[in-house]
Design an enzyme around this catalytic site. Sequence first.
Site, PDB file in Angstrom:
ATOM      1  N   LYS A 112       0.833  -1.216   0.000  1.00  0.00           N
ATOM      2  CA  LYS A 112       0.000   0.000   0.000  1.00  0.00           C
ATOM      3  C   LYS A 112       0.863   1.260   0.000  1.00  0.00           C
ATOM      4  O   LYS A 112       0.662   2.167  -0.809  1.00  0.00           O
ATOM      5  CB  LYS A 112      -0.935   0.023   1.222  1.00  0.00           C
ATOM      6  CG  LYS A 112      -1.965  -1.073   1.252  1.00  0.00           C
ATOM      7  CD  LYS A 112      -2.934  -0.931   2.419  1.00  0.00           C
ATOM      8  CE  LYS A 112      -2.270  -1.006   3.770  1.00  0.00           C
ATOM      9  NZ  LYS A 112      -1.636  -2.296   4.061  1.00  0.00           N
ATOM     10  N   GLU A 120       1.205   5.681  11.554  1.00  0.00           N
ATOM     11  CA  GLU A 120       2.195   4.899  10.806  1.00  0.00           C
ATOM     12  C   GLU A 120       3.523   4.870  11.561  1.00  0.00           C
ATOM     13  O   GLU A 120       3.741   5.598  12.507  1.00  0.00           O
ATOM     14  CB  GLU A 120       2.391   5.508   9.409  1.00  0.00           C
ATOM     15  CG  GLU A 120       1.204   5.247   8.499  1.00  0.00           C
ATOM     16  CD  GLU A 120       0.868   3.780   8.327  1.00  0.00           C
ATOM     17  OE1 GLU A 120       1.614   3.067   7.639  1.00  0.00           O
ATOM     18  OE2 GLU A 120      -0.142   3.316   8.898  1.00  0.00           O
ATOM     19  N   ARG A 121       4.432   4.034  11.078  1.00  0.00           N
ATOM     20  CA  ARG A 121       5.739   3.902  11.745  1.00  0.00           C
ATOM     21  C   ARG A 121       6.579   5.154  11.491  1.00  0.00           C
ATOM     22  O   ARG A 121       6.529   5.724  10.413  1.00  0.00           O
ATOM     23  CB  ARG A 121       6.482   2.677  11.197  1.00  0.00           C
ATOM     24  CG  ARG A 121       5.708   1.390  11.370  1.00  0.00           C
ATOM     25  CD  ARG A 121       6.292   0.278  10.516  1.00  0.00           C
ATOM     26  NE  ARG A 121       5.441  -0.918  10.560  1.00  0.00           N
ATOM     27  CZ  ARG A 121       4.395  -1.115   9.786  1.00  0.00           C
ATOM     28  NH1 ARG A 121       4.041  -0.197   8.896  1.00  0.00           N
ATOM     29  NH2 ARG A 121       3.690  -2.220   9.867  1.00  0.00           N
TER      30      ARG A 121
END
Length: 463
Positions: A162, A188-189
């Site tokens: 993605k 998110e990371r």
Amino acid sequence: MENKSRLTANKGTVLSVRGSVVDVRFDQQLPPIFSLLRTGAAEGIAIEVQTQLNANSVRGVALTPTDGLARGMEVRDTGGPLKVPIGRQVLSRMFNVFGATIDHDGPIQGAEKRSVHQPPPSLGRRSAKSEIFRTGIKIIDVLAPLERGGKAGLFGGAGVGKTVLLTEMIHNVVGRQQGVSIFCGIGERCREGEELYREMKAAGVLPNMAMVFGQMNEPPGSRFRVGYTALTMAEYFRDDEHRDVLLLIDNIFRFIQAGMEVSGMMGQMPSRLGYQPTMGSDLALLEERISNTETGAITAIQAVYVPADDLTDPAAVHTFSHLSASIVLSRKRASEGLFPAIDPLQSSSKMATPGIVGEKHYAIAQAIRRTFAQYEELKDIIAMLGLEQLSLEDRKVVVRARQLERFLTQPFFTTEQFSGLPGKKVALEDALDGCERILQDEFEAYPEQSFYMIGTIAELKNP
């Protein structure tokens, strides 16, 4: 002036702290819902009012960690909701939920600030025109074309590509259009944000781009509001500067997840599978602000994590209803090395009608889907009896489908360093021409492997 001094004097005290949920008592005046409260050392703790409990106390959710917060501490009502900077100064910068810069390049000076809680454009202001938004990625432009000012979803489980697909779209679109890109990372990371920033800087597209991050390690209140921060910045370019905006959200499921955490902490009764009872309206408040008006458009491409690859999960189902194009990523195709790993039969677009894309494009797309559907039906027979047992016509279908599968793969600019293949951007006309010629059996004698990871059909090597 009198109003300002009254708001400045509106102080309260902390009644209780339960994780990120803080109850505050106000004896003078009760702050309205969505008011931003400040407390703690150097007012470093921010709390957003979620509900009014009674005549003199409110319950809020902290947008920052509540370390060091205790009962009886003084709380200041800022006199308004969360506000973030807007304008051209936000371009080429990286922000958190408060609109504070996090790229170690100094704060923004003198920018106008706007509330993150804005109403969606009225129906009268919206444009009724349908236009195609080209990405330069063959399988998307041919089978699931995106809408200018529409919302497209990238559905997929963990690790099917993605974020890579989103990054490639930024590279292709920002490079050639005069619009603005806003990237919003929800839950998110940290490394993904840092990598993206470096990649965009190296690609030279940062001057027309702003990034907003609410990372995985931040409280749920922050992750729940970071999408609003990015949208407020995007709306300025659409409404005030009349420019087209590409809004990339990675990942909308984390927004729903943050809402679920906030809802649980507020003590609301969970609904199906533990999701918040207000999931539909929470998502609608965000999604309805993304639209095209007569003067500009916000085109959104949203990554949607699908829990356990289950497309019937309530989070995926609610997101589907807002989208004009759904791009479904398949783990099976990823394992076969067919990148981008987009499932051609599950992916769809409301734009793929003869009236919008044209008769020729529509006919080719339908023929491709038909070929893939027939190939799916024949796979069981091939597995049991082998290719030799098929009729001549069926064998031709299999050859066409396997050639199309490989022709619809594409080397990406963002994966050059890993694959060693130079990235390619393909015009829609070239992609349609290649597909049409494969469907007409023009390349019957060519081995299917020669179609793998090429750009246009002109790059095909003679057998």
